[in-house]
Design a protein around this motif. Structure first.
Motif, PDB file in Angstrom:
ATOM      1  N   PRO A 162     -18.663  14.316  -8.613  1.00  0.00           N
ATOM      2  CA  PRO A 162     -17.676  15.361  -9.336  1.00  0.00           C
ATOM      3  C   PRO A 162     -16.757  16.021  -8.237  1.00  0.00           C
ATOM      4  N   ALA A 163     -17.342  16.152  -7.024  1.00  0.00           N
ATOM      5  CA  ALA A 163     -16.563  16.887  -5.980  1.00  0.00           C
ATOM      6  C   ALA A 163     -15.471  16.206  -5.156  1.00  0.00           C
ATOM      7  N   LEU A 164     -15.673  14.827  -5.191  1.00  0.00           N
ATOM      8  CA  LEU A 164     -15.091  13.696  -4.526  1.00  0.00           C
ATOM      9  C   LEU A 164     -14.045  13.062  -5.187  1.00  0.00           C
ATOM     10  N   PRO A 165     -12.725  13.062  -5.266  1.00  0.00           N
ATOM     11  CA  PRO A 165     -11.719  12.206  -5.812  1.00  0.00           C
ATOM     12  C   PRO A 165     -11.772  10.906  -5.363  1.00  0.00           C
ATOM     13  N   PRO A 166     -11.714   9.787  -6.468  1.00  0.00           N
ATOM     14  CA  PRO A 166     -11.940   8.520  -6.052  1.00  0.00           C
ATOM     15  C   PRO A 166     -10.569   7.847  -5.315  1.00  0.00           C
ATOM     16  N   THR A 167      -9.474   8.313  -5.164  1.00  0.00           N
ATOM     17  CA  THR A 167      -8.525   7.785  -4.515  1.00  0.00           C
ATOM     18  C   THR A 167      -7.839   8.842  -3.776  1.00  0.00           C
ATOM     19  N   VAL A 168      -7.107   8.697  -2.755  1.00  0.00           N
ATOM     20  CA  VAL A 168      -5.987   9.378  -1.830  1.00  0.00           C
ATOM     21  C   VAL A 168      -4.608   9.146  -2.573  1.00  0.00           C
ATOM     22  N   PRO A 169      -4.035  10.414  -2.515  1.00  0.00           N
ATOM     23  CA  PRO A 169      -2.548  10.249  -2.896  1.00  0.00           C
ATOM     24  C   PRO A 169      -1.562   9.199  -2.359  1.00  0.00           C
ATOM     25  N   LEU A 170      -0.941   8.505  -2.966  1.00  0.00           N
ATOM     26  CA  LEU A 170       0.205   7.692  -2.566  1.00  0.00           C
ATOM     27  C   LEU A 170       1.425   8.545  -2.064  1.00  0.00           C
ATOM     28  N   THR A 171       1.820   8.238  -0.967  1.00  0.00           N
ATOM     29  CA  THR A 171       3.320   8.938  -0.597  1.00  0.00           C
ATOM     30  C   THR A 171       4.173   7.806  -0.042  1.00  0.00           C
ATOM     31  N   LYS A 172       5.199   8.182   0.120  1.00  0.00           N
ATOM     32  CA  LYS A 172       6.217   7.252   0.945  1.00  0.00           C
ATOM     33  C   LYS A 172       5.886   7.078   2.420  1.00  0.00           C
ATOM     34  N   ASP A 173       5.569   8.106   3.040  1.00  0.00           N
ATOM     35  CA  ASP A 173       4.888   7.904   4.402  1.00  0.00           C
ATOM     36  C   ASP A 173       3.923   6.937   4.697  1.00  0.00           C
ATOM     37  N   ASP A 174       3.289   6.386   3.346  1.00  0.00           N
ATOM     38  CA  ASP A 174       2.144   5.190   3.631  1.00  0.00           C
ATOM     39  C   ASP A 174       2.844   3.965   3.935  1.00  0.00           C
ATOM     40  N   PHE A 175       3.980   3.742   3.144  1.00  0.00           N
ATOM     41  CA  PHE A 175       4.914   2.654   3.393  1.00  0.00           C
ATOM     42  C   PHE A 175       5.435   2.676   4.931  1.00  0.00           C
ATOM     43  N   HIS A 176       5.863   3.425   5.224  1.00  0.00           N
ATOM     44  CA  HIS A 176       6.402   3.663   6.359  1.00  0.00           C
ATOM     45  C   HIS A 176       5.430   3.433   7.469  1.00  0.00           C
ATOM     46  N   ASP A 177       4.303   3.978   7.341  1.00  0.00           N
ATOM     47  CA  ASP A 177       3.320   3.584   8.382  1.00  0.00           C
ATOM     48  C   ASP A 177       2.672   2.133   8.106  1.00  0.00           C
ATOM     49  N   ILE A 178       2.760   1.777   7.033  1.00  0.00           N
ATOM     50  CA  ILE A 178       2.376   0.257   6.866  1.00  0.00           C
ATOM     51  C   ILE A 178       3.385  -0.820   7.569  1.00  0.00           C
ATOM     52  N   ALA A 179       4.764  -0.499   7.585  1.00  0.00           N
ATOM     53  CA  ALA A 179       5.603  -1.038   8.217  1.00  0.00           C
ATOM     54  C   ALA A 179       5.706  -1.044   9.596  1.00  0.00           C
ATOM     55  N   THR A 180       5.111   0.142  10.017  1.00  0.00           N
ATOM     56  CA  THR A 180       5.421   0.489  11.441  1.00  0.00           C
ATOM     57  C   THR A 180       4.490  -0.604  12.215  1.00  0.00           C
ATOM     58  N   LEU A 181       3.285  -0.692  11.539  1.00  0.00           N
ATOM     59  CA  LEU A 181       2.342  -1.854  12.099  1.00  0.00           C
ATOM     60  C   LEU A 181       2.840  -3.169  12.098  1.00  0.00           C
ATOM     61  N   GLY A 182       3.971  -3.609  11.401  1.00  0.00           N
ATOM     62  CA  GLY A 182       4.520  -4.803  11.203  1.00  0.00           C
ATOM     63  C   GLY A 182       4.183  -5.514  10.087  1.00  0.00           C
ATOM     64  N   PHE A 183       3.512  -5.091   9.154  1.00  0.00           N
ATOM     65  CA  PHE A 183       3.283  -5.502   7.985  1.00  0.00           C
ATOM     66  C   PHE A 183       4.454  -5.848   7.181  1.00  0.00           C
ATOM     67  N   ASN A 184       4.722  -6.823   6.466  1.00  0.00           N
ATOM     68  CA  ASN A 184       5.748  -7.050   5.592  1.00  0.00           C
ATOM     69  C   ASN A 184       5.488  -7.308   4.053  1.00  0.00           C
ATOM     70  N   SER A 185       4.155  -6.831   3.634  1.00  0.00           N
ATOM     71  CA  SER A 185       3.954  -6.873   2.318  1.00  0.00           C
ATOM     72  C   SER A 185       2.866  -5.649   2.052  1.00  0.00           C
ATOM     73  N   VAL A 186       2.736  -5.324   0.829  1.00  0.00           N
ATOM     74  CA  VAL A 186       1.431  -4.785   0.170  1.00  0.00           C
ATOM     75  C   VAL A 186       0.974  -5.427  -1.077  1.00  0.00           C
ATOM     76  N   ARG A 187      -0.405  -5.344  -1.197  1.00  0.00           N
ATOM     77  CA  ARG A 187      -0.947  -5.718  -2.613  1.00  0.00           C
ATOM     78  C   ARG A 187      -1.322  -4.575  -3.189  1.00  0.00           C
ATOM     79  N   LEU A 188      -0.434  -4.179  -4.103  1.00  0.00           N
ATOM     80  CA  LEU A 188      -0.490  -2.905  -4.790  1.00  0.00           C
ATOM     81  C   LEU A 188      -1.377  -3.109  -6.130  1.00  0.00           C
ATOM     82  N   ILE A 189      -2.546  -2.238  -5.941  1.00  0.00           N
ATOM     83  CA  ILE A 189      -3.395  -2.286  -6.988  1.00  0.00           C
ATOM     84  C   ILE A 189      -3.035  -1.569  -8.315  1.00  0.00           C
TER      85      ILE A 189
END
Length: 522
Positions: free
Chosen positions: A91-118
């Motif tokens: 009850p004290a711990l949310p099961p997910t972390v909020p998704l923001t535009k920064d996530d995609f910026h950081d993913i792209a910075t690592l060189g990834f070119n795709s995401v599998r979005l659940i």
């Protein structure tokens, strides 16, 4: 014989083309230069250079993922679970972390070119026949954020252990030899028919009788529950029918088994896939769009054992398909990494498709403990010329993978790529033991067919060879080089008009290829 070229500082942020290999007076066949120049960062928004090329899958002996120019595309990326609806075990711990535009910026910075979005069926259809447009709006926003950083998206209809409503109620004492089961994610409660079977698990979550009964009713389409998911796929496909950076649709994550394991994983799974694909194609047509790639998976036992029977050829006449097993070799599965790739390749040959590893990863207490395994996996992925997606980007401390039972305590660390200490949920960025391998030099798009690929994320070495005998789309070459290797020497054969751009501090090489070509870095 290699000819060294000295590159001087540029005065603008535009691409800087070095001399062509065929422009030299001595007609040298190779060019040696450096990856980096001192140009300013080149990070123009996507609108400045047109929409992302849409993708499709080719079928047969030369099956591959390709863009509309005909270039072979390797989708290398990461799973993003932050839009999924998961059971809240603590009850004290949310099961997910909020998704923001920064996530995609950081993913792209690592060189990834795709995401599998659940995405979650329970959110898309919270009540029978409903369709939550607000949730679809959140998915749309995530896809737009991805496009802003040139990231393709695979929309994954995710589930684990059937759904969110298979949890053991508080106060229930499980029989000796069993333990309380979490609820998980996937099917909504109204589509979870368990016949009152026990939710307690005698080992793995999928072995809980309630989970197995729920899956059996899904395969039998009791009360039309499977039809509901098929219809939901049609609606979702319609909504993303025109979206170019949606690479495709992953029909069902790690499909489970009911009371007839053999039939559930073959004929029953194939029948569902056929229905879902038909609904997707109808939805794309209704939406005035184009046919996206359909990614199809074996059942969940593949992740555990490295190979299981799959639906036979003919479950669909559609050819725009990719086989998407989860190659957890030497990780969740005890089979070897070569064995895992061999099993995937065997199915791909039988079905005339290519392979995309929808999930893979390692989660030791300290990432360095799996350094050898991740390097061997990456080498196998390169040798096979497959793409894949690491599990996963950010996994919250309240995720049921981290809290092992209802009301339980989280593990000390959530071992996603961005690791969290728990329960305080303090994040550490990707450890170099993993990040250096995942963020290695890699071709993103290659005209023709890749014939050889090796890459070393520690030393910055890349060997890329290919053939493009028809000459179609010859100027579609695109190769990512992480910034830590920006000064590495580049040597090419059969590649003209080599240019480079800066992308969030990294370098992207572009060029035009001949019938046969090679590019080496380092």
């Amino acid at each position: 014989m290699f000819r060294a070229l000295t590159v001087v500082a540029a005065l603008s942020a535009t691409l800087l083309p070095p001399p062509s290999a065929h422009a030299a007076p001595d007609a040298a066949t190779h060019v040696a230069t450096h990856v980096a120049t001192h140009v300013a960062t080149h990070a123009a928004p996507r609108a400045a250079h047109g929409p992302m090329p849409r993708l499709h899958a080719t079928h047969g002996k030369k099956a591959a993922i390709r863009d509309q120019r005909g270039a072979q595309v390797l989708l290398r990326g990461v799973n993003v679970n932050q839009l999924g609806e998961y059971f809240q075990a603590s009850p004290a711990l949310p099961p997910t972390v909020p998704l923001t535009k920064d996530d995609f910026h950081d993913i792209a910075t690592l060189g990834f070119n795709s995401v599998r979005l659940i995405v979650s069926w329970s959110r898309l259809e919270p009540t029978p026949g409903a369709y939550d447009t607000a949730y679809v709006g959140a998915i749309r926003q995530a896809v737009r954020w991805a496009a802003a950083y040139d990231l393709y998206v695979v929309l994954d209809m995710h589930q684990d252990a059937y759904g969110i409503a298979v949890d053991t109620p508080r106060g229930v004492t499980c029989p000796e030899g069993t333990t309380p089961n979490n609820g998980w994610d996937g099917a909504p409660g109204w589509a979870t028919i368990t016949d009152g079977a026990s939710t307690c698990r005698p080992g793995e979550r999928e072995l809980a009788p309630a989970v197995m009964h729920a899956w059996q009713h899904f395969w039998e389409d009791t009360a039309g529950i499977q039809t509901h998911l098929v219809d939901t796929w049609g609606r979702l496909a319609r909504d993303f029918a025109k979206t170019r950076n949606v690479a495709g649709f992953d029909l069902l994550n790690e499909p489970g088994f009911g009371l007839d394991v053999a039939a559930n994983g073959t004929t029953d799974l194939g029948a569902f896939y056929g229905r879902a694909i038909a609904a997707i194609r109808a939805g794309e047509t209704a939406g005035g769009g184009f046919h996206h790639i359909v990614f199809w998976e074996p059942n969940v036992l593949w992740s555990a054992f490295g190979s299981t029977p799959v639906p036979a050829r003919g479950f669909t006449k559609d050819k725009n398909l990719v086989f998407a097993p989860h190659i957890y070799a030497e990780s969740l599965s005890s089979n070897s990494i070569p064995g895992g790739f061999d099993s995937a390749a065997k199915v791909a040959r039988q079905h005339g498709v290519t392979v995309w590893g929808g999930e893979w990863g390692f989660w030791p207490e300290h990432p360095v403990e799996a350094s050898r395994e991740i390097r061997r996996y990456a080498a196998a992925e390169d040798a096979a010329r497959y793409g894949g997606a690491w599990w996963d980007w950010k996994q919250a401390c309240g995720d049921p993978h981290v809290v092992d039972r209802p009301g339980g305590q989280p593990s000390a660390v959530s071992g996603s790529l961005n690791r969290f200490t728990c329960p305080d949920q303090v994040m550490s960025p990707p450890d170099p033991a993993f990040a250096d391998v995942l963020s290695r030099p890699v071709p993103r798009a290659v005209p023709g067919t890749i014939t050889r690929l090796t890459s070393d994320g520690r030393k910055g070495r890349l060997v890329l060879a290919g053939r493009n005998p028809g000459g179609a789309g010859r100027c579609g070459l695109e190769v990512f080089v992480p910034k830590r290797f920006a000064q590495k020497q580049v040597r090419v054969t059969g590649i003209d008009n080599l240019t480079r751009s800066r992308e969030r501090g990294n370098v992207v090489l572009h060029g035009c290829v001949a019938d046969e070509f090679e590019l080496r870095i380092g």
